[in-house]
Every structure is written in C-alpha cells, then in structure tokens.
Motif scaffolding. Sequence first.
Motif, PDB file in Angstrom:
ATOM      1  N   GLU A 162      52.539  28.146 -58.200  1.00  0.00           N
ATOM      2  CA  GLU A 162      52.904  27.895 -59.591  1.00  0.00           C
ATOM      3  C   GLU A 162      52.763  26.402 -59.910  1.00  0.00           C
ATOM      4  OE1 GLU A 162      53.616  29.308 -62.375  1.00  0.00           O
ATOM      5  OE2 GLU A 162      54.589  27.664 -63.453  1.00  0.00           O
TER       6      GLU A 162
ATOM      7  N   ALA B 179      49.162  25.519 -60.193  1.00  0.00           N
ATOM      8  CA  ALA B 179      48.588  26.026 -61.448  1.00  0.00           C
ATOM      9  C   ALA B 179      48.972  25.133 -62.624  1.00  0.00           C
ATOM     10  CB  ALA B 179      49.051  27.466 -61.699  1.00  0.00           C
ATOM     11  N   ARG B 180      50.200  24.609 -62.595  1.00  0.00           N
ATOM     12  CA  ARG B 180      50.636  23.748 -63.704  1.00  0.00           C
ATOM     13  C   ARG B 180      49.768  22.507 -63.828  1.00  0.00           C
ATOM     14  NH1 ARG B 180      57.266  23.700 -62.957  1.00  0.00           N
ATOM     15  NH2 ARG B 180      57.528  25.948 -63.297  1.00  0.00           N
ATOM     16  N   HIS B 181      49.156  22.106 -62.706  1.00  0.00           N
ATOM     17  CA  HIS B 181      48.305  20.921 -62.742  1.00  0.00           C
ATOM     18  C   HIS B 181      46.821  21.294 -62.835  1.00  0.00           C
ATOM     19  CE1 HIS B 181      51.502  17.959 -62.222  1.00  0.00           C
ATOM     20  NE2 HIS B 181      52.103  18.880 -61.497  1.00  0.00           N
ATOM     21  N   GLY B 182      46.555  22.505 -63.282  1.00  0.00           N
ATOM     22  CA  GLY B 182      45.179  22.886 -63.561  1.00  0.00           C
ATOM     23  C   GLY B 182      44.398  23.386 -62.353  1.00  0.00           C
TER      24      GLY B 182
ATOM     25  N   GLU C 219      43.058  26.203 -60.013  1.00  0.00           N
ATOM     26  CA  GLU C 219      42.802  27.630 -60.223  1.00  0.00           C
ATOM     27  C   GLU C 219      42.621  28.327 -58.881  1.00  0.00           C
ATOM     28  OE1 GLU C 219      40.653  28.237 -64.302  1.00  0.00           O
ATOM     29  OE2 GLU C 219      39.549  26.760 -63.125  1.00  0.00           O
ATOM     30  N   ARG C 220      43.236  29.504 -58.801  1.00  0.00           N
ATOM     31  CA  ARG C 220      43.274  30.242 -57.547  1.00  0.00           C
ATOM     32  C   ARG C 220      41.927  30.868 -57.203  1.00  0.00           C
ATOM     33  NH1 ARG C 220      47.616  33.550 -55.046  1.00  0.00           N
ATOM     34  NH2 ARG C 220      48.999  32.961 -56.755  1.00  0.00           N
TER      35      ARG C 220
ATOM     36  N   PRO D  44      35.741  17.107 -62.152  1.00  0.00           N
ATOM     37  CA  PRO D  44      36.414  17.567 -60.944  1.00  0.00           C
ATOM     38  C   PRO D  44      36.729  19.058 -60.988  1.00  0.00           C
ATOM     39  CG  PRO D  44      37.817  16.049 -62.202  1.00  0.00           C
ATOM     40  CD  PRO D  44      36.495  16.086 -62.871  1.00  0.00           C
TER      41      PRO D  44
ATOM     42  N   ARG E 198      39.151  21.862 -59.532  1.00  0.00           N
ATOM     43  CA  ARG E 198      40.483  21.957 -58.929  1.00  0.00           C
ATOM     44  C   ARG E 198      40.724  23.399 -58.506  1.00  0.00           C
ATOM     45  NH1 ARG E 198      41.159  17.933 -63.080  1.00  0.00           N
ATOM     46  NH2 ARG E 198      42.412  16.156 -62.359  1.00  0.00           N
ATOM     47  N   LEU E 199      40.855  23.633 -57.218  1.00  0.00           N
ATOM     48  CA  LEU E 199      41.028  24.991 -56.698  1.00  0.00           C
ATOM     49  C   LEU E 199      42.287  25.076 -55.849  1.00  0.00           C
ATOM     50  CD1 LEU E 199      37.335  25.704 -55.588  1.00  0.00           C
ATOM     51  CD2 LEU E 199      38.450  26.384 -57.730  1.00  0.00           C
TER      52      LEU E 199
ATOM     53  N   GLU F  24      46.609  12.173 -56.872  1.00  0.00           N
ATOM     54  CA  GLU F  24      46.946  13.453 -57.506  1.00  0.00           C
ATOM     55  C   GLU F  24      47.290  14.510 -56.457  1.00  0.00           C
ATOM     56  OE1 GLU F  24      44.700  14.912 -60.877  1.00  0.00           O
ATOM     57  OE2 GLU F  24      44.574  16.903 -59.971  1.00  0.00           O
TER      58      GLU F  24
ATOM     59  N   GLU G 287      55.414  17.445 -55.557  1.00  0.00           N
ATOM     60  CA  GLU G 287      56.135  18.198 -56.585  1.00  0.00           C
ATOM     61  C   GLU G 287      56.403  19.635 -56.113  1.00  0.00           C
ATOM     62  OE1 GLU G 287      54.439  17.925 -60.524  1.00  0.00           O
ATOM     63  OE2 GLU G 287      55.546  19.685 -61.215  1.00  0.00           O
TER      64      GLU G 287
ATOM     65  N   ARG H  74      46.955  30.245 -68.693  1.00  0.00           N
ATOM     66  CA  ARG H  74      47.720  29.272 -69.480  1.00  0.00           C
ATOM     67  C   ARG H  74      46.762  28.263 -70.116  1.00  0.00           C
ATOM     68  NH1 ARG H  74      51.968  27.578 -65.123  1.00  0.00           N
ATOM     69  NH2 ARG H  74      51.124  29.243 -63.875  1.00  0.00           N
TER      70      ARG H  74
ATOM     71  N   ARG I 218      44.987  24.877 -71.145  1.00  0.00           N
ATOM     72  CA  ARG I 218      44.814  23.651 -70.359  1.00  0.00           C
ATOM     73  C   ARG I 218      44.818  22.457 -71.308  1.00  0.00           C
ATOM     74  NH1 ARG I 218      42.058  24.619 -65.317  1.00  0.00           N
ATOM     75  NH2 ARG I 218      40.585  22.916 -65.640  1.00  0.00           N
TER      76      ARG I 218
ATOM     77  N   HIS J 187      54.426  21.277 -68.988  1.00  0.00           N
ATOM     78  CA  HIS J 187      54.518  22.481 -68.148  1.00  0.00           C
ATOM     79  C   HIS J 187      55.573  23.433 -68.707  1.00  0.00           C
ATOM     80  CE1 HIS J 187      53.014  19.774 -64.627  1.00  0.00           C
ATOM     81  NE2 HIS J 187      52.035  20.147 -65.412  1.00  0.00           N
TER      82      HIS J 187
ATOM     83  N   ALA K  80      48.964  23.977 -68.648  1.00  0.00           N
ATOM     84  CA  ALA K  80      48.532  23.342 -67.411  1.00  0.00           C
ATOM     85  C   ALA K  80      48.035  21.953 -67.801  1.00  0.00           C
ATOM     86  CB  ALA K  80      47.414  24.139 -66.754  1.00  0.00           C
ATOM     87  N   THR K  81      48.474  20.927 -67.081  1.00  0.00           N
ATOM     88  CA  THR K  81      47.977  19.579 -67.358  1.00  0.00           C
ATOM     89  C   THR K  81      46.783  19.293 -66.462  1.00  0.00           C
ATOM     90  OG1 THR K  81      49.571  18.708 -65.766  1.00  0.00           O
ATOM     91  CG2 THR K  81      50.218  18.666 -68.079  1.00  0.00           C
ATOM     92  N   VAL K  82      45.711  18.811 -67.059  1.00  0.00           N
ATOM     93  CA  VAL K  82      44.491  18.507 -66.312  1.00  0.00           C
ATOM     94  C   VAL K  82      44.254  17.007 -66.445  1.00  0.00           C
ATOM     95  CG1 VAL K  82      42.024  18.955 -66.141  1.00  0.00           C
ATOM     96  CG2 VAL K  82      43.587  20.797 -66.808  1.00  0.00           C
TER      97      VAL K  82
END
Lengths: 387, 387
Positions: A37, A40-43, A45-46, A106, A108-109, A147, A154, B323, B325, B341, B346-348
């Motif tokens: 979670e 995901a909040r920081h962008g 993606e799974r 970038p 993000r995964l 980051e 976090e 969510r 972005r 959040h 989602a913050t990018v």
Amino acid sequence: MNPLTDRPSPALLPMGFVDLLPGEAEAEAAGIAGVMEIFARHGYERVRPPLLEYESSLLSGAGEALAEQSFRLLDPASHRMMALRPDMTTQIARMASVRLSDQPRPLRLSYSGDCVQVGTAGRETDRQVPQVGLELIGPDLPAADAEVVAVGAEALDFLGIDGISFDLSIPALVWALLEEVPAAQRVPLVNALDRRDAAAVAQHAGAQAGLFLALIQAAGKADSALEKLEQLDLPEALAGHVQRLRASIEAIGKRVPGLKLTVDPADFRGWRYHTGICMTVFSTRSREELGRGGRYLAGNEPACGLTLRPQALLRVARLPVPRPRCLVPETLPQASREALHEAGYATVSALAAPESPGGESLSEATRALARKLRCSHVWQNGKVQVL
Amino acid sequence: MNPLTDRPSPALLPMGFVDLLPGEAEAEAAGIAGVMEIFARHGYERVRPPLLEYESSLLSGAGEALAEQSFRLLDPASHRMMALRPDMTTQIARMASVRLSDQPRPLRLSYSGDCVQVGTAGRETDRQVPQVGLELIGPDLPAADAEVVAVGAEALDFLGIDGISFDLSIPALVWALLEEVPAAQRVPLVNALDRRDAAAVAQHAGAQAGLFLALIQAAGKADSALEKLEQLDLPEALAGHVQRLRASIEAIGKRVPGLKLTVDPADFRGWRYHTGICMTVFSTRSREELGRGGRYLAGNEPACGLTLRPQALLRVARLPVPRPRCLVPETLPQASREALHEAGYATVSALAAPESPGGESLSEATRALARKLRCSHVWQNGKVQVL
C-alpha cells in the motif's frame, strides 16, 4: 523458538520450510499488504513475475550471481532446465527491459512473492523467502536513491517498526579494490574482511592493506564515515563512488530528515549484481536484517531497488488486531450477518448449536460453545452479547 | 488472447508461466485480498503452508492423487525428494491433523498461494496456478456444505461477479459404480462418460448401462435432478449419497435463497480425494470454471472445502479502480505527500523536474512530464491541479 520442541515432527517439512499458523499467517499477509500500500501511494505499480523460469533466462546476466542459490528442475514440456527464483529483482529487471521497455521512465514497479533458496549446508536458514520490494528504473540520480530509501522507511514506519536505520555500503568499490590484490590472496582477504579481522586483512591485502584497514575503520555514522572516506587516496575511477555516496546521503537527508544513516564501507555481501550504493535496513528492535537493496543495471538501464523480508518484519512489526468473533446461529439471515461484519465482527456459525433457552441470558451450553470456538461475543435475541 | 502475438518472446518463459503486468497484477492481488476478507468475516483464519514439502508427506494419503501433477526436486540438505505443491487442500489437511489437532472443531481455515502443476503434454494450460480457498474441518453436516457454498458465493459477489451457479456432483458415487464394471471396460467407459457420449457409455457399461445413462440424463437444475436420482435403483451403499445430496441442497437453499444450483451426477473429474458432495463454480460471464471444491477426509476427519482460481476470477471480476496519479516535485515535504495520499492520490515524484514557471498555470514542460508519467493531476503552488 526451540526447533526441537516447537515442531511436532521435525521430519515433516524440509529444513527451512515452515507452516505459518493462524495469527502468524495473518500477520505476514497484513505486513505485505501494508508495505505494498505504501509503495502504491508513491506511484509504484505491482507486477508479478512467475515462480520459475528457464534457467537460461533467470540466471543470465545479473542473475548469474544467483546460480548457486537456485533449485533447478526439468521442464518435461520443453526438455529445458528451469530454476525456481531465489530472488525477484532480476525478474523485475527482465520485465522492465522486455515487456515494459516501451513504458516511460522513471518506471516504478513493486512486487511481492515467494523466493526459494538452496541455503547453506549445515546452517538452519529460511529457504522459502517471501520478498516484498520496489524498483525505480531509469534515473541514475541521488534523488532516486533517496526516494527508494524514503519509501522503504515509510513502509516500515507504517508497520509500526521503530528505531530504523539504513546502513549504506558500496560493494562495487570493495570488489574493485579486491581486483588489485594478487589472486591467491583474494579468498583469505574476503574472509578476513567479512569478519572485520584487521590483523588478517593486513596480512593478506599486501600493498592495499592501508586502504582496506581504512575502509573498516571508516564504518560508523554517515557524516563521519564520509569524512574519513574522502581523505582516502582512492584510484580515480573509484573516487567517484565516494562522491556519489555523499550526494545520495545528502539527498536522503533532505527527503527524510532525521533518518538514521550509517556507512559500512567494508561491506561487500549480498548479490553480486549491485553496481553502486547499497543499503541494508535494520531496526534497534532486532539484530536481523529487515531488508536490503541498492543500485544495479536492469538490462542496460540504471536502477535502484529495495527488498524487504516479510518474515523478518513479522518479528518486529506491530501485530494486526484480530477481529472479535461472534457466535451466531446457523440460521441467522445474511442481512444480519452483514450488519455484524460491518460492525467489525467475524461471524462464527454454530453448525450444530445447542438449543437456545429463548430468554435474555446465555445458556451454559452456548457459553461453552462460544468459548470453545474462541468467540468473545454471542448473537442472541437480535443483538450482540458479550460473553 | 493470441499466445503467438501477445507474448513478445515465446521462448522467454516456460509454457504456462506468465508475467502479470501493472494492472493485471494489481487486479489479481485485489481479488485475492477481497476473497480472503470475506472468508475472514465468517471466522476463517489464514494459514500458510510452504511451497514445497517432502514428496513422502505431500503426496501420501489423499495427496497420492496429485503425484502425476507434481514437479519434484532433490533436497541437497536431506538427500530426499521434495515436490512443489500442485494443490493446497492436502497441505491444509495435514496442518489440521498435525499442528492444529488440538484446536477445537469446527476448524475454519483459509489460505492463498501459488501452486505449480506439470500440466498436460501438448495442451497450453496455466502451470503456475494461484489458489485461494477455505476449509471447514470437523462437522460432516449438510449445514457445513451450505456454509462453504454460501461463503464462496459471497466472495464472488464481493468481486462483482454475477450470474453465479454452483454445479454439484458426487464423483465418489460414479467411481463406486465404475467398480461394478469389468476392469477392461473401465477406461473406455470413463472416456465415454467424460464426453457424455451415451452410445459409447451404453457399449462399455454392460449391465450398468441403464444406471450410467440415467446419471447423464439426470443432469440439470437441482430439484429435477434430485427427483430423477431418487427414482434410480442404486445399491443401498450408494443411495445414501443421493439422500445427502438432497439434504445439502436443502441446506444451501435455506442459507443462500435464490442461488442457482445445478447437479451433474455423471461428473467425476478433479482430484480423486473427494469422498462426498463436490461443487464446481461457474458464472454466466465465462465458460471457465471459477473454482471447485467438495467433501474429503482431512486425515480421519470429515472436511469440506472450496478453492477459487484467482486467474479465472480476474477475467470476470470488476476491476479495481486505479488511484489517480499526481505529479509532485521531488522536494515536496512528507506532510504534503501524506495529505495527498489521504485524499486518495498516488504521488509521483518528478525526480528531474523541469523548472516551474512559478505562476498559477502549468508549464508545457510540466504538462508533458505529467502526461508521460500517466499523471492525471499535478501539484503546483500548494494545490492539486487537474492536468
């Protein structure tokens, strides 16, 4: 935990593979969900790569470093060897450079899944290793390192894990210096370094002894370690590692003020695919590593990632509060069950319930059944009653 | 899906193993989490057995039926063969009868995890098969069968899957009748039954032909199927199966009024460990099985379980809403990130952001970066702006 008494039949499961019981399994799943979670909040993606791949794909390139930790099995369909993944980072790198090559950077995964490692002969270690991690692919920037550290910190905070510190290192620097040492001395020197045995390091490092001893002695808080490292007379090609370390530490300080950062410049452990700054995560609550990560090449692209170990997190995280259990008659209509679920209860059906006395008070038989099924509450006469 | 065009390099992954990309992986994880949440609401507690076990443990007893679907590998630590689990039910049964033998019954357990199956030569099937399921161990009651169906149906409803039906069968009855047929006829008869080929069934079933044809013809809605089955002249030992089927169907009808129930008395597929009523779950949205389960013995204890297939659910479930972005500057303080959040964004981070123009309007460079990173919103001048 005493492995002799805690496991009823030690022969039942292979060394390093365990059953997680109710409570343990729930805590692990909740921890993984919490970490994902935050990612995901920081962008982030799974993605979900498979448990096993062809050996030729999984263990090539950066994955070569994993070969000795991989279980292999023959694919009867293709007659080719497959390997169970001992680590997921190389899989994410493959996905980034093949399936996701057309995605903007970038990239993000995030990922979570089980890895399987052969383990070390004679040492009782986990061999099924759940991992949950993130990878930031594209920018080779101190801000990217920061980051990864910030989002990881976090996530740990979200799980209620305090006393967090990130221990930074540059294994690529150590490996480069080892190249300068006569080949015959490398194995004993690596062992000496691993033990931080100054006398043995001095004995095997030859002309480089001063440098290796200085690396060991520089370990400590980030600021003082940086100062010591900057005074070293490093080959020019390697001095850049120290400059980048300072830039990354400054970026981390800006992004997560107050985060405890240490540097251990003699550390060179972990997978061999890392190319720059590496990080190991600790909490003052435990001696165990909670995770590790660092900078590597995803195909030809710079990348930085962090992998947390749910099994280690589980031992220090705040445990999820189990929902209260309410014994209900098997005949309770669905709408009443849903109202109880809304109110936060788990409903536990009494499939062969004792006769209800019909009155306001709970019968002894009902109380006994509720207690047996670990229910703290009972539904009777249209309402929840505390046991 | 066209396997020739959808996968960029068919040689990259072994047949039946796939990468799930962003979106797909999130949908799968959300589906599993949703199903596990519904199971938890009804008092089912999560356990997590290991990915692999000793062959002697995993494939013994009820697990024997799984042997031909299991990949095996040698454990270098014990020099014993291990097997990757092709199914989790037998593991849960093992846990119930060993580690959890002192827990009161009914024991309600849930699980989710990946299984690996050898697959069928020449047929393109999934070989990494995620499972999510529940097991109700202890009571051999129609109400227990009904609870398993009810909780499964609620989980599917929670995922937004409509048009659900449960197709019931009693494979143990079919296998028992097959014992009455001369051994040489059994294989052709099984094949004929599998195709529901009445002529071939009549040819191979000999004296039992009438019974087998009646089983095929009884298939349909639960009520009419029950009536037809009750008119059959079954051996006394087997008539009890039909009585129990009626009792279970009545219990399901009370617990989940309106649920579509069918009976297919000639169905005998699936794992061979089932001892009583079995169920296969379908939705009108898909021809694919969404899950299956039934009654079996966990050690010596009666048990009933249901396993759902997340990969099949994924193809018919309501997809989670991603969510939105929001592009943010790398320097945005943590408190502002957390506010975003909280608001569901989602913050990018723009790690190497173009200079902000400072005014109220978004610069073209910012817009372009946001678009590139699939952001629908941008943080500028202390607030969220729609792109």
